[in-house]
Write a protein that holds these residues in place. Structure first.
Motif, PDB file in Angstrom:
ATOM      1  N   ALA A  47     -33.663  22.448 -24.848  1.00 11.85           N
ATOM      2  CA  ALA A  47     -34.954  23.132 -24.818  1.00 11.85           C
ATOM      3  C   ALA A  47     -36.076  22.133 -24.531  1.00 11.85           C
ATOM      4  N   LEU A  48     -35.975  20.963 -25.172  1.00 11.29           N
ATOM      5  CA  LEU A  48     -37.007  19.941 -24.972  1.00 11.29           C
ATOM      6  C   LEU A  48     -37.081  19.552 -23.500  1.00 11.29           C
ATOM      7  N   GLY A  49     -35.906  19.373 -22.896  1.00 11.26           N
ATOM      8  CA  GLY A  49     -35.875  18.992 -21.482  1.00 11.26           C
ATOM      9  C   GLY A  49     -36.527  20.060 -20.621  1.00 11.26           C
ATOM     10  N   VAL A  50     -36.117  21.317 -20.821  1.00 13.75           N
ATOM     11  CA  VAL A  50     -36.659  22.415 -20.018  1.00 13.75           C
ATOM     12  C   VAL A  50     -38.173  22.513 -20.217  1.00 13.75           C
ATOM     13  N   VAL A  51     -38.599  22.459 -21.485  1.00 15.59           N
ATOM     14  CA  VAL A  51     -40.034  22.624 -21.773  1.00 15.59           C
ATOM     15  C   VAL A  51     -40.834  21.475 -21.156  1.00 15.59           C
ATOM     16  N   LEU A  52     -40.302  20.251 -21.249  1.00 13.50           N
ATOM     17  CA  LEU A  52     -41.048  19.125 -20.683  1.00 13.50           C
ATOM     18  C   LEU A  52     -41.206  19.268 -19.169  1.00 13.50           C
ATOM     19  N   ILE A  53     -40.131  19.723 -18.508  1.00 12.18           N
ATOM     20  CA  ILE A  53     -40.236  19.935 -17.059  1.00 12.18           C
ATOM     21  C   ILE A  53     -41.304  20.989 -16.761  1.00 12.18           C
ATOM     22  N   CYS A  54     -41.248  22.093 -17.514  1.00  8.96           N
ATOM     23  CA  CYS A  54     -42.237  23.160 -17.302  1.00  8.96           C
ATOM     24  C   CYS A  54     -43.656  22.660 -17.554  1.00  8.96           C
ATOM     25  N   LEU A  55     -43.836  21.882 -18.646  1.00 12.41           N
ATOM     26  CA  LEU A  55     -45.165  21.363 -18.956  1.00 12.41           C
ATOM     27  C   LEU A  55     -45.669  20.468 -17.843  1.00 12.41           C
ATOM     28  N   PHE A  56     -44.737  19.656 -17.305  1.00 18.26           N
ATOM     29  CA  PHE A  56     -45.128  18.762 -16.224  1.00 18.26           C
ATOM     30  C   PHE A  56     -45.635  19.582 -15.025  1.00 18.26           C
ATOM     31  N   ILE A  57     -44.883  20.645 -14.680  1.00 17.52           N
ATOM     32  CA  ILE A  57     -45.293  21.479 -13.538  1.00 17.52           C
ATOM     33  C   ILE A  57     -46.641  22.149 -13.825  1.00 17.52           C
ATOM     34  N   LEU A  58     -46.795  22.681 -15.042  1.00 11.12           N
ATOM     35  CA  LEU A  58     -48.073  23.329 -15.389  1.00 11.12           C
ATOM     36  C   LEU A  58     -49.225  22.339 -15.312  1.00 11.12           C
ATOM     37  N   TYR A  59     -48.935  21.109 -15.775  1.00 13.38           N
ATOM     38  CA  TYR A  59     -49.966  20.068 -15.731  1.00 13.38           C
ATOM     39  C   TYR A  59     -50.361  19.769 -14.290  1.00 13.38           C
ATOM     40  N   ARG A  60     -49.338  19.685 -13.427  1.00 13.57           N
ATOM     41  CA  ARG A  60     -49.616  19.414 -12.006  1.00 13.57           C
ATOM     42  C   ARG A  60     -50.457  20.524 -11.395  1.00 13.57           C
ATOM     43  N   ILE A  61     -50.116  21.767 -11.746  1.00 17.53           N
ATOM     44  CA  ILE A  61     -50.864  22.893 -11.170  1.00 17.53           C
ATOM     45  C   ILE A  61     -52.309  22.850 -11.636  1.00 17.53           C
ATOM     46  N   GLU A  62     -52.489  22.616 -12.950  1.00 12.26           N
ATOM     47  CA  GLU A  62     -53.864  22.618 -13.443  1.00 12.26           C
ATOM     48  C   GLU A  62     -54.697  21.504 -12.818  1.00 12.26           C
ATOM     49  N   ASN A  63     -54.052  20.376 -12.512  1.00 14.05           N
ATOM     50  CA  ASN A  63     -54.811  19.274 -11.942  1.00 14.05           C
ATOM     51  C   ASN A  63     -54.817  19.272 -10.418  1.00 14.05           C
TER      52      ASN A  63
END
Lengths: 324, 251, 235
Positions: free
Chosen positions: A164-180
């Motif tokens: 779960a940590l791996g999946v969530v971190l990947i998702c967070l990274f993508i969300l972070y990229r989109i927001e920035n």
């Protein structure tokens, strides 16, 4: 100077990551469970943030999580689909639902959108309740399992936590990229001055819909992650009660930066656990702390951070610092 | 050669007729003034041109094509950009980001290149464009300041810079001189002329007669939703009807 | 002296908006404050009407210290503020808007009389007293805002840029009305970007520059002052 700040950030990130990796080994079984749900909820609030960037607060996010969860559950029950399939398909189903709903919903703004999104969500939830086949009615479905790969049984909390940590971190990274990215900037711009954005050529309808679809995609994945571990799914898990929790996490954490909602969910979850000993008084204490935090930290927990920096004399560039 | 033609434009709100059968042409490359008493319908004309309203009757033709009925963002992409009556900026963004928004707004959404960072070329080009616009408008020194921290004169300049960054052919300016003192007015007049000289046609709604008479090549005067008069500033200044309805006895 | 400001400072956060200004307004005076945007003109009005409080200095109105009073108390003492930007209640009728200005009063009969007096100043409002303010033009909305301020029967009227965004002919009409109001005994402090107009109307003028008073004097003499002519009149 820039390099030092960057280095400091990277070191902080490494420490945080190391902490997250060793953490479950020092926890009791009950807390390991809780940690998994916490990590899933982190994705829930982070994905909700992208929806709120345009200034529109929806009440359908919890139901979108349910769409993902039900998709994963049905795929597993009916086709015994592996988790690697159910996760992206869960996100895809939620995104598709969002795309269809964006036609009626984004004809509304503000309060009407809020109520409209709530109504649409309830309609979906009632469908799950009404149809025993395939959704299992109000009793829901059970027996949804995490995968077993080789000798690793993901039914155990620790391996599942890492997954779960791996999946969530990947998702967070993508969300972070989109927001920035340019998209994130445009969403902010729509929030602040929609007519100005329109007048220079931004199609505000499409961007609002896009934010809603992206947010729904990631919360759909969160739903699948949760349900594979929990094993049972019912419509009530995704009701207005859970939606209110999402709102509270975001508001108490703060929604100015990407970190606010994450801080909110983590701090409030830990706090909620730590007052478990108070029994019936627990909701009252929780509510009291909420009111106090909104009164004294209207901008959320995230607003403490720059204040601490100013006190320490590090980041004195904030405008509300003490007078010279 | 006219770049914009308003043909028999009528706009009604419920029973109220805000604009009644208005026609005028804007010549390419000129500064065209749109003046008249408060409530005469000048802002309503702007909103119809920019697509925020749809005409009840009549049409708006831009570069030979009918544009009325399109949404604002589509009209913006065709090269018509408006600035707002009250200073309208992305207050929480820096000057640079404000202008960047103007330059990026028209480009298409590409989620994957955004996530993977594949739009570096485009980003770089946009950033260069922004610096160019800031230099042109004299805002380079303030590029890292928040929009909300700027003095009024610079806020107005920034509003025009945002519009300019979207590379318009026609700029609709709604009262850019309101509330400015003499010095600021002079500065804004220079900037407006500079924008026009760079090849952009301007339609200007304004009450500051010094600015209007000093800048405009041609004037259209509205009164109670009707066309009252049109002509050069010199003609308008001496038009009896305009003096009575709008200019008054002072000047 | 009706209003006396002594060495007033106002801060917004760390920023000093006013750095020790002193202003006097006698009974029946018409005073204007001119200066660039950001010089502190609006801040001065806000401090007088209690919307902002000075960090140092004294404001005496009608013999009372008012610098720490709340806006409603100051209004009751007789200072009415017409802020910039024609703020009216758009969904209320003209008459309702005006009556809201008498919110602090209880004398029904007198209120009626004052309403009539205001319609004398603004005949155009009388004809439309039952229309909603939304349907009125910018000039008429500005008249409502001024009328509403008068309904509190002020001794001192503070006006922030009443000419902003108005057609020349309306500006001339409002100017006439302001002079009338002043003649009837109401003191006026006028903040204006249009320095020429302001100095024509007022008897006394103050020139504000970056939070201090650079110049003050009779309006006529300011008009002949070289600095004023260059910086504010563009001659």
């Amino acid at each position: 100077m820039k390099i030092i700040i960057r280095l400091r950030k990277i070191i902080a990130l490494i420490i945080l990551l190391a902490g997250l990796i060793v953490l479950p080994h020092y926890l009791e079984f009950h807390y390991q469970d809780l940690l998994i749900f916490l990590i899933v909820n982190v994705l829930v609030v982070a994905s909700y943030r992208i929806v709120t960037l345009t200034g529109e607060w929806s009440l359908i996010h919890a139901v979108m999580m349910g769409v993902g969860a039900y998709t994963a559950a049905l795929l597993f029950k009916n086709y015994n689909a592996a988790m690697w399939f159910t996760l992206p398909l869960a996100g895809g189903a939620a995104a598709l639902t969002a795309a269809l709903l964006s036609f009626p919903l984004f004809r509304m703004t503000q309060f009407y959108f809020l109520i409209g999104s709530f109504a649409a969500g309830e309609a979906i939830r009632l469908t799950w309740m009404q149809f025993i086949f395939p959704f299992g009615g109000s009793g829901g479905l059970s027996g949804i399992e995490p995968p077993i790969i080789g000798s690793i049984d993901f039914m155990d909390p620790i391996p599942y936590y890492y997954l779960a940590l791996g999946v969530v971190l990947i998702c967070l990274f993508i969300l972070y990229r989109i927001e920035n990215s340019k998209i994130g900037m445009t969403l902010h711009a729509i929030h602040w001055k929609a007519p100005l954005a329109e007048s220079v050529g931004v199609d505000t309808w499409r961007y609002r819909a896009l934010a809603f679809i992206i947010g729904s995609f990631f919360v759909g994945i969160a739903g699948a992650l949760k349900i594979h571990y929990l094993g049972t799914i019912t419509p009530n898990q995704f009701g207005i009660g859970f939606m209110v929790f999402i709102l509270i996490w975001v508001i108490v954490g703060g929604y100015k930066t990407i970190y606010g909602p994450l801080i909110g969910v983590v701090v409030l979850t830990i706090f909620d656990e730590s007052v478990r000993g108070f029994g019936e008084l627990r909701p009252a204490i929780y509510g009291g702390v909420l009111i106090i935090s909104i009164l004294f930290l209207p901008l959320g927990l995230e607003s403490i951070y720059p204040k601490i920096l100013t006190w320490c004399g590090i980041g004195s560039n904030s405008s509300d610092g003490p007078p010279p | 050669m006219s770049i914009l033609e308003v043909r028999k434009l009528t706009k009604q709100f419920g029973g109220l007729t805000a604009l009644n059968n208005i026609s005028f042409k804007v010549k390419e490359g000129e500064i065209h003034g749109l003046i008249g008493p408060n409530g005469a319908g000048k802002s309503t004309v702007f909103k119809n041109i920019a697509g925020f309203y749809t005409p009840t009757k009549g049409e708006i033709v831009y570069q030979g094509k009918k544009i009325s009925g399109n949404q604002p963002h589509i009209i913006a992409k065709m090269g018509i950009v408006r600035t707002f009556q009250e200073t309208t900026l992305f207050q929480e963004m820096t000057v640079f980001e404000n202008v960047l928004m103007g330059s990026l707004a028209k480009s298409d959404i590409n989620l994957f290149s955004a996530i993977l960072g594949l739009d570096k070329q485009q980003q770089k080009a946009a950033r260069e464009k922004v610096l160019e616009v800031l230099e042109f408008m004299g805002l380079t020194d303030r590029k890292n300041q928040l929009a909300s921290e700027l003095p009024l004169g610079s806020q107005r300049t920034l509003a025009i810079s945002i519009a300019l960054a979207s590379e318009p052919k026609l700029m609709l300016m709604d009262e850019p001189f309101a509330g400015m003192n003499m010095e600021e007015t002079n500065h804004m007049m220079d900037l407006t002329r500079k924008v026009q000289e760079s090849g952009i046609t301007i339609v200007l709604v304004e009450h500051d007669m010094k600015a209007v008479m000093g800048l405009c090549h041609f004037l259209t005067v509205l009164n109670f939703g009707h066309l009252l008069a049109e002509g050069t500033p010199e003609e308008i200044r001496h038009n009896e009807q305009v003096i009575e309805a709008y200019l008054g006895g002072a000047k | 002296m009706l209003l006396e400001i002594k060495d007033m400072h106002v801060h917004y956060g760390n920023v000093a908006a006013l750095k020790g200004i002193s202003i006097e307004v006698g009974e029946g005076d018409f005073v204007t404050l001119i200066g660039s945007n950001g010089a502190g003109k609006s801040t001065t009005l806000r401090a007088i009407s209690g919307l902002d409080h000075p960090s140092a200095g004294v404001i005496v109105f009608d013999g009372k210290r008012i610098e720490q009073m709340s806006p409603d108390k100051i209004l009751k003492l007789g200072i009415a503020h017409v802020p910039e930007g024609r703020r009216v209640f758009k969904d209320l009728s003209v008459k309702e808007n005006l009556l809201l200005g008498a919110f602090v009063r209880n004398d029904e009969e007198e209120i009626k009389k004052d309403l009539e007096a205001i319609f004398l100043h603004f005949p155009i409002l009388q004809g439309r007293k039952n229309q909603s303010a939304r349907t009125m033009s910018g000039g008429e909305q500005q008249m409502i805002a001024i009328g509403r301020a008068l309904m509190s029967r002020p001794k001192l009227l503070l006006l922030d840029e009443p000419s902003l965004g108005l057609a020349p002919v309306i500006v001339q009409e409002i100017s006439r009305i302001l002079v009338d109001i002043n003649k009837q005994g109401v003191s006026i402090v006028l903040v204006e970007q249009n320095a020429e107009l302001a100095l024509e109307l007022a008897q006394h003028g103050y020139v504000l520059e970056t939070g201090t008073i650079a110049l003050d004097g009779e309006a006529k003499s300011l008009m002949d002052n070289d600095h004023v002519r260059k910086a504010y009149l563009g001659i």
